[in-house]
Design an enzyme around this catalytic site. Sequence first.
Site, PDB file in Angstrom:
ATOM      1  N   ILE A 206       0.476  -1.222   0.401  1.00 54.96           N
ATOM      2  CA  ILE A 206       0.425  -0.289   0.356  1.00 54.96           C
ATOM      3  C   ILE A 206       1.177   0.718   0.088  1.00 54.96           C
ATOM      4  O   ILE A 206       2.036   1.889   0.299  1.00 54.96           O
ATOM      5  CB  ILE A 206      -0.798   0.058   1.269  1.00 54.96           C
TER       6      ILE A 206
ATOM      7  N   THR B 169       8.395   7.108 -10.452  1.00 54.87           N
ATOM      8  CA  THR B 169       8.117   5.789  -9.628  1.00 54.87           C
ATOM      9  C   THR B 169       7.453   4.530 -10.274  1.00 54.87           C
ATOM     10  O   THR B 169       6.570   4.577 -11.183  1.00 54.87           O
ATOM     11  CB  THR B 169       7.695   6.045  -8.332  1.00 54.87           C
TER      12      THR B 169
ATOM     13  N   ASP C 129       9.702  -0.208 -12.864  1.00 53.89           N
ATOM     14  CA  ASP C 129       9.332  -1.995 -12.795  1.00 53.89           C
ATOM     15  C   ASP C 129       7.748  -2.079 -14.324  1.00 53.89           C
ATOM     16  O   ASP C 129       7.818  -2.762 -14.291  1.00 53.89           O
ATOM     17  CB  ASP C 129       7.525  -1.796 -11.512  1.00 53.89           C
TER      18      ASP C 129
END
Length: 289
Positions: free
Chosen positions: A11, A234, A238
């Site tokens: 989270i 951010t 990924d």
Amino acid sequence: MAIHNLGSINIDHFYRVPHLPEPGETLAATEYRMGLGGKGANQSAAAARAGARTRHIGAVGSDGAWAVARLKGWGVDTTPVATLDTPSGHAIINVDATGENAIVLFPGANRALPLSHVEAALAAARLGDTLLLQNETAHQAEAARQARDLGLRVVYSAAPFDAEAVRAVLPFTTLLILNAVEALQLSAALQTPLDALDVPELLITRGADGAEWRGRDGSRAFAPALAVKAVDTTGAGDTFAGYFCAGLDLGRTPQDALTWAATAAALKVTRHGTADAIPSAAEVAAFRP
Ligand code: ADP
């Protein structure tokens, strides 16, 4: 084929700050948001949104049902996500005016995942599938060994950097993914130049300087970063890792998968957020920077 991602689910608590806090400084944030993150969840979101069959192997606490539902909503098979009696992993993410970030992470359920759960989940994998992993869960080396024995491609996104974890997982790794900082850290930890690293395939992402791949026969590919206005980096790595993995799983060539991943990551950095901000294949196809 399919991608089985042994990965974290976090989270994320986002704070927009005028600058990253200095030691001892108390800083007022100008904005707060909560979202789904964790390198694992981000990479599952990216692979699934890219169109690859993606199974997430991981764990949350009783507070994590919405995070699992979010992953499911993007098409991730969350059957192998356990609910444990411990808090979900979470992250405090500060993003400054230039899009630079600084992150504090609490691993929670991600590190409490039992090995038996990982082994049972991986037993469903088939020859030619991919095991994707990062350094935010438990049992990476055991999973990598089992996957190698099952004939899976093992893709290891070795972040956050952990020299001990890398030493344990590297012998079973098909493709190692590092960003520029991790590449320097690894090279120093192993006292080996990157070119001499004993791994079949190596992908290094270098932020706005693009990304390079080398294969087992010495073949190479490069994708420059697209010129975009970055507002939040951010999750760029990924997004890149998930798209690159998905590209290979879907039969793209390494060069094609690299270019696709660079486009997806560029689109991501124009948006705020992590998992929620990772684009779909349709959005990537329509993106004109
Ligand atoms: P990480 O997020 O792990 O630090 P990088 O910063 O290397 O990873 O970013 C991963 C990829 O995302 C890069 O190789 C590039 O393709 C893309 N990317 C990152 N930052 C930018 C940027 N400012 N502009 C365009 N693309 C970017």
